[in-house]
Scaffold this motif. Sequence first.
Motif, PDB file in Angstrom:
ATOM      1  N   VAL A  54       0.864  -1.184   0.000  1.00 24.35           N
ATOM      2  CA  VAL A  54       0.000   0.000   0.000  1.00 24.35           C
ATOM      3  C   VAL A  54       0.903   1.237   0.000  1.00 24.35           C
ATOM      4  O   VAL A  54       1.616   1.489   0.962  1.00 24.35           O
ATOM      5  N   VAL A  55       0.882   1.984  -1.106  1.00 26.63           N
ATOM      6  CA  VAL A  55       1.792   3.122  -1.254  1.00 26.63           C
ATOM      7  C   VAL A  55       1.067   4.465  -1.328  1.00 26.63           C
ATOM      8  O   VAL A  55       1.706   5.508  -1.402  1.00 26.63           O
ATOM      9  N   TYR A  56      -0.261   4.446  -1.336  1.00 27.69           N
ATOM     10  CA  TYR A  56      -0.995   5.705  -1.266  1.00 27.69           C
ATOM     11  C   TYR A  56      -2.429   5.445  -0.823  1.00 27.69           C
ATOM     12  O   TYR A  56      -2.926   4.317  -0.888  1.00 27.69           O
ATOM     13  N   GLU A  57      -3.055   6.493  -0.355  1.00 25.33           N
ATOM     14  CA  GLU A  57      -4.458   6.401   0.016  1.00 25.33           C
ATOM     15  C   GLU A  57      -5.191   7.652  -0.457  1.00 25.33           C
ATOM     16  O   GLU A  57      -4.596   8.725  -0.578  1.00 25.33           O
ATOM     17  N   THR A  58      -6.445   7.486  -0.763  1.00 24.60           N
ATOM     18  CA  THR A  58      -7.262   8.622  -1.169  1.00 24.60           C
ATOM     19  C   THR A  58      -8.088   9.080   0.029  1.00 24.60           C
ATOM     20  O   THR A  58      -8.664   8.260   0.745  1.00 24.60           O
ATOM     21  N   VAL A  59      -8.102  10.370   0.251  1.00 20.31           N
ATOM     22  CA  VAL A  59      -8.860  10.936   1.367  1.00 20.31           C
ATOM     23  C   VAL A  59      -9.763  12.035   0.829  1.00 20.31           C
ATOM     24  O   VAL A  59      -9.468  12.672  -0.190  1.00 20.31           O
ATOM     25  N   CYS A  60     -10.865  12.249   1.510  1.00 19.49           N
ATOM     26  CA  CYS A  60     -11.791  13.290   1.076  1.00 19.49           C
ATOM     27  C   CYS A  60     -11.163  14.662   1.296  1.00 19.49           C
ATOM     28  O   CYS A  60     -10.597  14.933   2.357  1.00 19.49           O
ATOM     29  N   ASN A  61     -11.250  15.502   0.300  1.00 15.45           N
ATOM     30  CA  ASN A  61     -10.731  16.851   0.380  1.00 15.45           C
ATOM     31  C   ASN A  61     -11.640  17.708   1.258  1.00 15.45           C
ATOM     32  O   ASN A  61     -12.807  17.904   0.916  1.00 15.45           O
ATOM     33  N   PRO A  62     -11.152  18.217   2.394  1.00 15.24           N
ATOM     34  CA  PRO A  62     -12.003  19.012   3.295  1.00 15.24           C
ATOM     35  C   PRO A  62     -12.624  20.225   2.611  1.00 15.24           C
ATOM     36  O   PRO A  62     -13.749  20.621   2.932  1.00 15.24           O
ATOM     37  N   ASP A  63     -11.911  20.803   1.656  1.00 13.20           N
ATOM     38  CA  ASP A  63     -12.421  21.982   0.962  1.00 13.20           C
ATOM     39  C   ASP A  63     -13.652  21.682   0.118  1.00 13.20           C
ATOM     40  O   ASP A  63     -14.415  22.589  -0.223  1.00 13.20           O
ATOM     41  N   ALA A  64     -13.832  20.402  -0.212  1.00 10.85           N
ATOM     42  CA  ALA A  64     -14.950  20.038  -1.082  1.00 10.85           C
ATOM     43  C   ALA A  64     -16.303  20.208  -0.403  1.00 10.85           C
ATOM     44  O   ALA A  64     -17.340  20.247  -1.063  1.00 10.85           O
ATOM     45  N   ALA A  65     -16.298  20.313   0.915  1.00 10.34           N
ATOM     46  CA  ALA A  65     -17.564  20.448   1.649  1.00 10.34           C
ATOM     47  C   ALA A  65     -18.189  21.821   1.460  1.00 10.34           C
ATOM     48  O   ALA A  65     -19.352  22.027   1.811  1.00 10.34           O
ATOM     49  N   ASN A  66     -17.450  22.769   0.918  1.00 13.53           N
ATOM     50  CA  ASN A  66     -17.948  24.141   0.790  1.00 13.53           C
ATOM     51  C   ASN A  66     -18.206  24.545  -0.652  1.00 13.53           C
ATOM     52  O   ASN A  66     -18.224  25.726  -0.973  1.00 13.53           O
ATOM     53  N   VAL A  67     -18.416  23.558  -1.518  1.00 15.01           N
ATOM     54  CA  VAL A  67     -18.648  23.837  -2.931  1.00 15.01           C
ATOM     55  C   VAL A  67     -20.148  23.882  -3.203  1.00 15.01           C
ATOM     56  O   VAL A  67     -20.910  23.050  -2.705  1.00 15.01           O
ATOM     57  N   SER A  68     -20.562  24.839  -3.991  1.00 14.67           N
ATOM     58  CA  SER A  68     -21.966  24.931  -4.389  1.00 14.67           C
ATOM     59  C   SER A  68     -22.183  24.066  -5.632  1.00 14.67           C
ATOM     60  O   SER A  68     -21.570  24.311  -6.670  1.00 14.67           O
ATOM     61  N   ILE A  69     -23.017  23.048  -5.503  1.00 14.44           N
ATOM     62  CA  ILE A  69     -23.288  22.130  -6.601  1.00 14.44           C
ATOM     63  C   ILE A  69     -24.640  22.470  -7.221  1.00 14.44           C
ATOM     64  O   ILE A  69     -25.673  22.356  -6.570  1.00 14.44           O
ATOM     65  N   GLU A  70     -24.628  22.903  -8.459  1.00 12.29           N
ATOM     66  CA  GLU A  70     -25.876  23.249  -9.132  1.00 12.29           C
ATOM     67  C   GLU A  70     -26.679  21.989  -9.449  1.00 12.29           C
ATOM     68  O   GLU A  70     -26.129  20.907  -9.635  1.00 12.29           O
ATOM     69  N   THR A  71     -27.980  22.156  -9.534  1.00 13.99           N
ATOM     70  CA  THR A  71     -28.851  20.996  -9.759  1.00 13.99           C
ATOM     71  C   THR A  71     -28.678  20.403 -11.154  1.00 13.99           C
ATOM     72  O   THR A  71     -29.036  19.244 -11.379  1.00 13.99           O
ATOM     73  N   ASP A  72     -28.118  21.187 -12.082  1.00 12.48           N
ATOM     74  CA  ASP A  72     -27.891  20.676 -13.437  1.00 12.48           C
ATOM     75  C   ASP A  72     -26.399  20.483 -13.725  1.00 12.48           C
ATOM     76  O   ASP A  72     -25.974  20.477 -14.889  1.00 12.48           O
ATOM     77  N   ALA A  73     -25.608  20.315 -12.666  1.00 12.00           N
ATOM     78  CA  ALA A  73     -24.160  20.190 -12.819  1.00 12.00           C
ATOM     79  C   ALA A  73     -23.783  18.913 -13.570  1.00 12.00           C
ATOM     80  O   ALA A  73     -24.487  17.901 -13.526  1.00 12.00           O
ATOM     81  N   VAL A  74     -22.647  18.985 -14.266  1.00 13.43           N
ATOM     82  CA  VAL A  74     -22.030  17.802 -14.872  1.00 13.43           C
ATOM     83  C   VAL A  74     -20.951  17.323 -13.915  1.00 13.43           C
ATOM     84  O   VAL A  74     -20.024  18.065 -13.586  1.00 13.43           O
ATOM     85  N   LEU A  75     -21.077  16.092 -13.442  1.00 18.89           N
ATOM     86  CA  LEU A  75     -20.170  15.552 -12.432  1.00 18.89           C
ATOM     87  C   LEU A  75     -19.334  14.417 -13.019  1.00 18.89           C
ATOM     88  O   LEU A  75     -19.864  13.548 -13.710  1.00 18.89           O
ATOM     89  N   ILE A  76     -18.034  14.449 -12.742  1.00 19.99           N
ATOM     90  CA  ILE A  76     -17.120  13.402 -13.202  1.00 19.99           C
ATOM     91  C   ILE A  76     -16.619  12.622 -11.985  1.00 19.99           C
ATOM     92  O   ILE A  76     -16.099  13.208 -11.039  1.00 19.99           O
ATOM     93  N   PHE A  77     -16.751  11.307 -12.040  1.00 19.07           N
ATOM     94  CA  PHE A  77     -16.234  10.461 -10.968  1.00 19.07           C
ATOM     95  C   PHE A  77     -15.180   9.524 -11.541  1.00 19.07           C
ATOM     96  O   PHE A  77     -15.416   8.828 -12.530  1.00 19.07           O
ATOM     97  N   THR A  78     -14.012   9.535 -10.920  1.00 20.90           N
ATOM     98  CA  THR A  78     -12.886   8.750 -11.435  1.00 20.90           C
ATOM     99  C   THR A  78     -12.612   7.483 -10.623  1.00 20.90           C
ATOM    100  O   THR A  78     -11.690   6.741 -10.947  1.00 20.90           O
ATOM    101  N   SER A  79     -13.401   7.252  -9.584  1.00 23.82           N
ATOM    102  CA  SER A  79     -13.230   6.050  -8.767  1.00 23.82           C
ATOM    103  C   SER A  79     -14.426   5.922  -7.830  1.00 23.82           C
ATOM    104  O   SER A  79     -15.119   6.915  -7.559  1.00 23.82           O
TER     105      SER A  79
END
Length: 201
Positions: free
Chosen positions: A116-141
């Motif tokens: 195990v050489v890396y781990e992914t953690v939730c970005n704390p800054d992401a909690a303060n983003v305004s997500i529009e109801t018609d947003a285009v979202l990309i998920f990579t994992s």
Amino acid sequence: MGIRHFLSIRFLTPSIDFSKYDGIIFTSKQGIEAAKRYDIDWSALLCVSVSEPTAKFAKKAGAVHVIAGDGYGETIPSLLQTAGSSTRWLYLRPETVASAWADTARASGLNVDEAVVYETVCNPDAANVSIETDAVLIFTSPSSIRCFLQNYSLLKSHTVVAIGMTTLNALPCDIEGKTSAYTSVESAVELARKLAQSDEK
């Protein structure tokens, strides 16, 4: 189209004796970034990468002998078989994996160790983003989906792009998504841009 990142990468440096292995396995660019933190004799190792984009990244890092897969972890055991059952492999992996291909490889008689050489953690800054109801979202994992859902809800009005089938299958059952042509961030972003432009017409 503004891009926000919901994941951060934390690299780990466990003690590894690379001389014990004939080859190393990468399922992401992050694994290669982690490898760059070690003194590796790339010319002595066969490198198996999950996809062509990952293989290109490995070559830039110094890998000499590289085999590329089709973008899906489940196909890695067949790639390893081509090198012979006596080959000693090291999988440089994240803390959480979305595929059990390594277990499948070992069950077929292949010699695969994991570090195990890396781990992914939730970005704390992401909690303060305004997500529009018609947003285009990309998920990579699948991890990026879990981090998103810790702070937000996925709406049917969102346009969702997943980097591949493993990520697509991690979406809530009532949410539809589209997969990019290739299992790469670049391909996912390209599809998202096209979908965003289409919605603007």
